[in-house]
Structure formats: C-alpha cells, structure tokens
Design a protein around this motif. Structure first.
Motif, mmCIF file in Angstrom:
data_model
loop_
_atom_site.group_PDB
_atom_site.id
_atom_site.type_symbol
_atom_site.label_atom_id
_atom_site.label_comp_id
_atom_site.label_asym_id
_atom_site.label_seq_id
_atom_site.Cartn_x
_atom_site.Cartn_y
_atom_site.Cartn_z
ATOM 1 N N ARG A 43 35.144 -36.886 -13.673
ATOM 2 C CA ARG A 43 34.615 -38.250 -13.575
ATOM 3 C C ARG A 43 34.268 -38.805 -14.953
ATOM 4 N NH1 ARG A 43 30.415 -37.683 -8.777
ATOM 5 N NH2 ARG A 43 31.897 -37.239 -7.139
ATOM 6 N N LYS A 44 33.661 -37.929 -15.764
ATOM 7 C CA LYS A 44 33.262 -38.362 -17.110
ATOM 8 C C LYS A 44 34.503 -38.718 -17.941
ATOM 9 C CE LYS A 44 29.735 -36.244 -19.373
ATOM 10 N NZ LYS A 44 29.004 -35.031 -19.821
ATOM 11 N N PHE A 45 35.557 -37.930 -17.737
ATOM 12 C CA PHE A 45 36.788 -38.185 -18.475
ATOM 13 C C PHE A 45 37.427 -39.505 -18.010
ATOM 14 C CE2 PHE A 45 41.376 -37.177 -19.413
ATOM 15 C CZ PHE A 45 41.234 -37.255 -20.787
ATOM 16 N N LEU A 46 37.365 -39.754 -16.706
ATOM 17 C CA LEU A 46 37.902 -41.015 -16.174
ATOM 18 C C LEU A 46 37.103 -42.200 -16.731
ATOM 19 C CD1 LEU A 46 39.831 -42.546 -14.257
ATOM 20 C CD2 LEU A 46 38.193 -42.188 -12.425
ATOM 21 N N LYS A 47 35.790 -42.012 -16.787
ATOM 22 C CA LYS A 47 34.921 -43.059 -17.337
ATOM 23 C C LYS A 47 35.285 -43.343 -18.792
ATOM 24 C CE LYS A 47 30.087 -43.625 -17.285
ATOM 25 N NZ LYS A 47 28.779 -43.006 -17.078
ATOM 26 N N TYR A 48 35.551 -42.250 -19.525
ATOM 27 C CA TYR A 48 35.944 -42.420 -20.928
ATOM 28 C C TYR A 48 37.277 -43.167 -21.013
ATOM 29 C CZ TYR A 48 38.405 -41.389 -25.195
ATOM 30 O OH TYR A 48 39.164 -41.531 -26.328
ATOM 31 N N GLU A 49 38.226 -42.779 -20.169
ATOM 32 C CA GLU A 49 39.543 -43.434 -20.176
ATOM 33 C C GLU A 49 39.402 -44.926 -19.860
ATOM 34 O OE1 GLU A 49 43.052 -42.441 -20.393
ATOM 35 O OE2 GLU A 49 42.174 -40.847 -21.588
ATOM 36 N N LEU A 50 38.534 -45.230 -18.898
ATOM 37 C CA LEU A 50 38.293 -46.635 -18.528
ATOM 38 C C LEU A 50 37.759 -47.412 -19.719
ATOM 39 C CD1 LEU A 50 36.701 -46.890 -14.985
ATOM 40 C CD2 LEU A 50 38.293 -48.501 -16.001
ATOM 41 N N LYS A 51 36.804 -46.807 -20.397
ATOM 42 C CA LYS A 51 36.194 -47.465 -21.553
ATOM 43 C C LYS A 51 37.244 -47.649 -22.655
ATOM 44 C CE LYS A 51 32.121 -47.206 -24.431
ATOM 45 N NZ LYS A 51 31.102 -46.337 -25.000
ATOM 46 N N LYS A 52 38.066 -46.609 -22.834
ATOM 47 C CA LYS A 52 39.096 -46.664 -23.880
ATOM 48 C C LYS A 52 40.095 -47.787 -23.614
ATOM 49 C CE LYS A 52 42.735 -43.709 -24.651
ATOM 50 N NZ LYS A 52 43.351 -42.381 -24.719
ATOM 51 N N ALA B 142 33.599 -42.094 -33.803
ATOM 52 C CA ALA B 142 32.675 -42.177 -32.659
ATOM 53 C C ALA B 142 33.449 -42.147 -31.338
ATOM 54 C CB ALA B 142 31.856 -43.451 -32.755
ATOM 55 N N GLY B 143 34.580 -42.856 -31.311
ATOM 56 C CA GLY B 143 35.413 -42.892 -30.100
ATOM 57 C C GLY B 143 35.966 -41.520 -29.769
ATOM 58 N N LEU B 144 36.370 -40.829 -30.812
ATOM 59 C CA LEU B 144 36.917 -39.479 -30.634
ATOM 60 C C LEU B 144 35.842 -38.543 -30.078
ATOM 61 C CD1 LEU B 144 39.751 -38.395 -31.399
ATOM 62 C CD2 LEU B 144 38.688 -37.390 -33.392
ATOM 63 N N ALA B 145 34.646 -38.676 -30.640
ATOM 64 C CA ALA B 145 33.531 -37.842 -30.179
ATOM 65 C C ALA B 145 33.239 -38.123 -28.707
ATOM 66 C CB ALA B 145 32.301 -38.120 -31.019
ATOM 67 N N GLU B 146 33.378 -39.389 -28.330
ATOM 68 C CA GLU B 146 33.126 -39.769 -26.937
ATOM 69 C C GLU B 146 34.123 -39.072 -26.001
ATOM 70 O OE1 GLU B 146 32.525 -44.045 -24.987
ATOM 71 O OE2 GLU B 146 32.289 -43.958 -27.163
ATOM 72 N N MET B 147 35.380 -39.006 -26.456
ATOM 73 C CA MET B 147 36.399 -38.347 -25.621
ATOM 74 C C MET B 147 36.043 -36.868 -25.417
ATOM 75 S SD MET B 147 40.426 -37.833 -26.338
ATOM 76 C CE MET B 147 41.216 -36.307 -25.949
ATOM 77 N N TYR B 148 35.727 -36.194 -26.512
ATOM 78 C CA TYR B 148 35.427 -34.765 -26.389
ATOM 79 C C TYR B 148 34.109 -34.524 -25.670
ATOM 80 C CZ TYR B 148 39.576 -33.575 -28.955
ATOM 81 O OH TYR B 148 40.893 -33.418 -29.297
ATOM 82 N N ALA B 149 33.173 -35.471 -25.818
ATOM 83 C CA ALA B 149 31.880 -35.323 -25.122
ATOM 84 C C ALA B 149 32.066 -35.443 -23.611
ATOM 85 C CB ALA B 149 30.907 -36.370 -25.618
ATOM 86 N N SER B 150 33.167 -36.087 -23.180
ATOM 87 C CA SER B 150 33.394 -36.235 -21.744
ATOM 88 C C SER B 150 33.879 -34.929 -21.093
ATOM 89 C CB SER B 150 34.379 -37.374 -21.466
ATOM 90 O OG SER B 150 35.674 -37.004 -21.852
ATOM 91 N N VAL B 151 34.324 -33.992 -21.899
ATOM 92 C CA VAL B 151 34.801 -32.725 -21.325
ATOM 93 C C VAL B 151 34.107 -31.479 -21.893
ATOM 94 C CG1 VAL B 151 37.078 -33.432 -20.496
ATOM 95 C CG2 VAL B 151 36.788 -32.877 -22.899
ATOM 96 N N TYR B 152 33.415 -31.645 -23.021
ATOM 97 C CA TYR B 152 32.689 -30.501 -23.619
ATOM 98 C C TYR B 152 31.197 -30.833 -23.701
ATOM 99 C CZ TYR B 152 37.023 -28.384 -25.470
ATOM 100 O OH TYR B 152 38.252 -27.789 -25.611
ATOM 101 N N ASP B 153 30.389 -29.781 -23.777
ATOM 102 C CA ASP B 153 28.975 -29.996 -24.093
ATOM 103 C C ASP B 153 28.890 -30.124 -25.605
ATOM 104 O OD1 ASP B 153 28.110 -29.756 -21.472
ATOM 105 O OD2 ASP B 153 28.174 -27.564 -21.602
ATOM 106 N N MET B 154 28.691 -31.341 -26.036
ATOM 107 C CA MET B 154 28.754 -31.580 -27.477
ATOM 108 C C MET B 154 27.432 -32.126 -27.985
ATOM 109 S SD MET B 154 31.465 -34.024 -29.316
ATOM 110 C CE MET B 154 30.724 -34.986 -30.574
#
Lengths: 293, 335
Positions: B2-11, A92-104
């Motif tokens: 921004r979304k990537f930064l948000k993810y990094e923050l959460k991580k 789930a965490g991995l999916a979250e990372m890719y969802a932050s940069v791709y339309d997933m």
C-alpha cells in the motif's frame, strides 16, 4: 549468514557467467568481492539481491532461499554500479520511494546528504557522477540493512567522500552488525574495510579467506644483486617476480624465514621484507592463473 | 504494498494532472460548442463521444509504457527487482497505477464534457442524459480491457520501442485475420464482427451505439461488441501474471524474443498478406520487403541467420499455398 551453493548463471546458451560458485559469508563480516572485468561480480551480487534468478544452485540468506522472498529481501539493500533514478527525481523523492518499502531513518539520510553537501531538492540528473553516488550511498547507510550489497562501491567518489562512506560502513557493521559484500576495483579501499575476500575467476570463487591471515601468508622481498639474476635461481615458487636491472622484487607463499634463507644463499647486496597489500595478493593470484603473462 | 502504491500515486500526480487537463480541456471546449437545438446533417446532434473514446484509446496505449518501461532498462530492473516486493505485487501496483493514468484523466474529461452537455441541454432535452451513466461504465470496461491487452503486449518486449511496435502490430491483427478468413472460405465474417476484432474495435462500436442511444435512437446490440475485447482483456491479464515467473531481469534492453512479439506477427502477417487473392507483383514485393524490414528491426542488424530467412520464406510459401485455395487464387488474376 549468506550461503551460496553451486550457483550457475548464464545469459547465453553455453556461455556460463557463473558456474558452480560456492561461498559462505558470515554475519557481521565485510566481504570484498574482486575479480577482473567480466568475472561475474555484478551478476553474483544481482543473484544475491534476488534481481536475477539462478539457472542452478541456490542463494540462501539465514537459511532461506532469497528468490521472491519478500521478508528476507527487506533485510537486503543492493546498490548497483549504475543506480537507477527517473528523470526529475530528487534525493528526497528517491528516499521516499525506498522509505515505502524499507524501514529507513530519514534523519540519517539527511545527515549524510549534509556531510556530502548535497541539496535534497535538486534533481539527481543535475548531479555529477560522484554526487549521484553520494546520494545512493546516503540511502544505503540510512536504510542500514542487515545485508548490504555494494557494486563498484567507490566508483566516482572523491577521497573525502570515500572516507565518509568507509566510516559509515564501519559504524554500520559495529552498531547494527550489518554484513557487507562489496565489489570494487579499488583494492586499497577494500583492504581498509574488508575482513574477508573472494576472488571470482572463470565463473567460480577461486580464492577466498580472511584477508589479514592470507596477507600474512605472503611475503614480499626487495633485494639488489651485483649481477643479473633469473627467477629460476631462487629455487622456490614465486607468485610474482619483478626485475629492474639488478633490483628484484618477489612475492612468495610460505615460511618467511625459509624464504629469507634461500635468498641469502644467493648473496644479495641487500634484502628487506616489505608488507604485501591486497592489490598484490590479487595480482599474484590472477597472474598465477595465467593472466598478465 | 500500500505504501508503495501511495508513493507511485504521488510520483505520478503531475502526470495525472497534466493528462487530465490535456484530455478535459479540448473535450469540454467541443462539448460546450454543441448546439443541442439543431441536428447535424446526419439527422442528430452529435454528443462528440468519439472524441472522448479516442482519448481513452490513446491513454490505453500511453499508460503501459509510462509505468512498465522500468523493465526495459537494466538500471530500472536492478532498482525495482531488488525491492522487497514479490514480482506479482510490483506488477500489480504498477498495473493499478497505469489504470489510474487511464481512468482518472478519462473520468475528469468525461465528467467535464457531461456537465457542459447537461447544462446546455437543460431546456431542450435533446440528449438522453441518463444514457451517459452506462456510457461511462461501458467506456471504463473497454478501457480496462484495452489497457490490460496493451500492458501484456508491451511487457512482452525488452525495449520501449519494441513495446510500442507490439501494441500497434496487434491492433489490426484480428481484423486482417477475419479478412483472410473471408478470402479463404468465402464465408463472410461480417463487417461488424470483423471491425470488433481490431483491438480498439469494441470501443469504437460501443461509442457509435452509445452516441445513437444518447441521441434517443434505438440500437441493436451485438455480442461481438463485447465478447472479443473482454476475452482478450481477461486472457491478457491472466497471461501477464501467469508468465511472471518466467520473466528474466537480464532480458532488459535485449532483442525481444517473446513468442507474442515479432516471432509471431512477422510470419503471420507475411502469410496473411500473401493469402490475399488480389496479389500482384508490386504487392508481392512490398510484402517481402516489409517482412525483411520487420526482421531487421527485430534482430537489430542487417545480417541475420538462416533460421530467420527460413521463417520469412516459410511464411511466404504458406501464404502462397493458402492463396491457391482462396476465393481469388493468384493464377486466376488477369494482369
């Protein structure tokens, strides 16, 4: 379309991994990238993915250079042979990372995890090699990019998972028009899904084309004689020649009837034509280049 | 981005919480023990700013490996460099995340400590509480500069271990360079200026001065406290982004060949130590062995090519040559 022009990459001075690779991979095709170990398949995929920068030449996606091209890279997903995950990350965490940069599509991801019977809350480090691969395969299918680059795609997957993956790839290509470049040593798996291929050798694509057409150009005959027979007696170029006692198998290029006539002239006890597979095409090509002598 | 930064923050949320607790609890315990009514043997009550400064310094050394170690791992490079983010955006997000890993735990600890000091200080008014405001922002400035410098140094390396070595190797480089200058020219740089040339020197000097200000004493500021750390911090930040286009993904896990790394500090340290006037045979052997060990660590093998021997030999020769012009040339030393 992916266009690769005169691509050169070396890691050490004077030792080119790729030297002048040229290829065109048309949209919606499934391109099998094959070659012996160390041929440069992973390097080529990394260059197409924009992970590495070429020393010379260019990789263009839809006419635009890929290097530092954020927009085009959003259309590409690269699944390396040994994908990265941090110590405690879950699927789930991995999916979250890719969802932050791709339309997933998270639902597709969960559907595939369910098919593979994987728990999204379990840390990936606790999964076996094949299960880890299944997580990343699910990600790739959920991202459904325009261009999908898969390195050693089937490595570690069990036959059932391979089937799910292949079906997923086929539906991606059919529904979304995804172009897939897939490198693998499982040539039988590639044969199932690839419509085109390229053999990478000595830093160049030495042989490429449409898989079905090229397989049709090759003819494999199995025959038995009442005497020992040598390769030279056939009187035509054999890509592959295997002899077990008085039973001979040959693979040759050219007109099937002409080859059959020449074989009949040698008066075999029996002769039959068998289908050639991708692995035999590959072995024939690399043998012709001086490997496995 | 921004979304990537948000993810990094959460991580990194748990890391932020743990680091905040680890920094805040000891500091709050220490500040709760300060008896504001009785001066110490030094004549003033110590507000224990040095403790929070040490935490800040440590965070500045830990944060870069925390966020940038992905580039020292081939798999990490494959994953992050393939993302649809320009390199500068990726580094910016990672850099901001690292900065938050420094600032948030520091702020939590600083505020926690301040609350205890302010509470205990309510009646006696021993401390100049308003001085905590410039102290806080000053710490942030020094933290930012030190973090930027360490991030630049760490990212020059191709392995995490090399990254730590680079950060630590640069820590005293400026100090030793000033020491060398003193020996060479007989013009004393001055202890204060020399101390500020340590990468943590400005932070240390600032801490001492703010301690005196909080205790109500007068302080004479020196430009040295700020100039060197700020110049280094700005230069490191600029260089980090300027050198990005030359960053090669394939260098991960390889020998760290950067000119800001071993290639610079092995010959510089070797030559500098040899320049020192107080050479004796024992020290000489130690320097040579040190240079060889550092080269072994650098090349990751015991047999290295002639050019590295030339580098060590050349550094020794330059050191000895400079030594002859120093205040205490080695031939004048009576053993």
């Amino acid at each position: 379309m992916i266009e690769i022009a005169d691509l050169k990459k070396s890691y050490e001075k004077g030792k080119d991994v790729l030297c002048g690779v040229c290829a065109q991979i048309s949209d919606g095709s499934v391109f099998g990238l094959v070659g012996i170990n160390g041929a440069g398949k992973s390097t080529l995929l990394r260059l197409i993915a924009g992970v590495l920068k070429q020393d010379r030449g260019q990789v263009c996606v839809d006419g635009e250079p890929i290097w530092e091209n954020e927009e085009k890279k959003r259309e590409i997903f690269f699944l390396p042979d040994d994908p990265f995950y941090t110590a405690n990350v879950t699927a789930a965490g991995l999916a979250e990372m890719y969802a932050s940069v791709y339309d997933m599509d998270k639902r597709v991801f969960l559907t595939y995890l369910e098919k593979f019977k994987l728990n999204e809350k379990t840390p990936i480090r606790n999964f076996s090699k094949g299960m880890k691969r299944q997580v990343f395969v699910s990600l790739a299918l959920a991202i459904a990019p325009k261009y999908l680059l898969l390195d050693e795609a089937f490595d570690g997957l069990d036959p059932l998972a391979r089937l799910v993956f292949k079906r997923g790839l086929v539906s991606l290509v059919e529904e979304k028009g995804t172009t897939v470049i897939i490198s693998s040593h499982s040539l039988r798996e590639l044969e199932d899904i690839c419509d085109s291929y390229g053999i990478l050798d000595h830093g160049q694509i030495t042989c490429s084309g449409e898989l079905v057409k090229d397989l049709e150009k090759l003819h494999k005959f199995q025959m038995a004689f009442d005497r020992e027979i040598s390769k030279e007696e056939f009187g035509f170029e054999c890509m592959s020649f295997t002899k077990t006692g008085r039973v001979v198998q040959i693979i040759a290029k050219g007109d099937a009837e002409a080859i059959a006539t020449k074989i009949e002239a040698l008066q075999p006890l029996f002769v039959e034509e068998i289908e050639v597979d991708f692995e035999e095409l590959f072995i024939g090509e690399v043998e012709a280049r001086g490997y496995l002598q | 981005m921004r979304k990537f930064l948000k993810y990094e923050l959460k991580k990194h949320l748990w890391a932020l919480v743990v680091l905040s607790v680890v920094c805040a609890i000891p500091y709050m315990i220490v500040t709760s023990q300060i008896d504001t009514h009785y001066p110490t043997i030094y004549g003033y009550v110590d507000p224990s700013l040095s403790m929070i400064a040490v935490f800040l310094g440590l965070l500045c050394f830990l944060a870069p490996p925390f966020v940038f170690s992905f580039k020292m791992n081939k798999r990490g490079v494959d994953a992050y460099y393939a993302l649809p983010l320009k390199r500068w955006k990726l580094y910016l997000v990672k850099g901001i995340m690292g900065l938050l890993l420094v600032f948030i735990p520091f702020t939590v600890a600083f505020l926690g400590g301040f609350l205890f000091v302010a509470g205990a200080n309510a009646e006696s008014h021993v401390f100049q509480l308003r001085m905590y405001v410039p102290a806080y922002f000053g710490f942030l400035l020094f933290g930012l500069c030190l973090y930027a410098l360490n991030t630049f140094l760490f990212t020059r390396a191709n392995t995490v271990a090399d990254g730590f070595i680079f950060m630590l190797a640069y820590l005293p480089l400026g100090y030793f360079a000033a020491e060398w200058y003193n020996n060479f020219t007989a013009l004393d740089v001055g202890y204060k200026a020399q101390e500020s040339l340590l990468t943590v020197g400005g932070l240390s000097d600032f801490t001492n001065k703010m301690t005196r200000l909080i205790c109500g004493n007068a302080v004479k500021w020196s430009a040295w406290t700020f100039v060197f750390p700020i110049v280094l911090g700005v230069a490191a930040s600029v260089l980090l982004f300027v050198t990005l286009p030359f960053e090669k993904g394939e260098n991960a896990e390889q020998i760290s060949e950067s000119w800001f790394g071993y290639k610079l500090f092995i010959p510089v340290y070797t030559a500098m130590f040899f320049t020192d006037g107080y050479l004796d045979i024992g020290l000489l052997c130690m320097i040579v062995v040190g240079a060889i060990v550092a080269t072994v660590v650098f090349r990751r093998k015991f047999r290295f090519s002639w050019k590295w021997w030339v580098m060590i030999g050349g550094a020794i020769a330059i050191g000895l040559l400079l030594n002859t012009f120093s205040v205490h040339p080695f031939w004048k030393i009576v053993v």
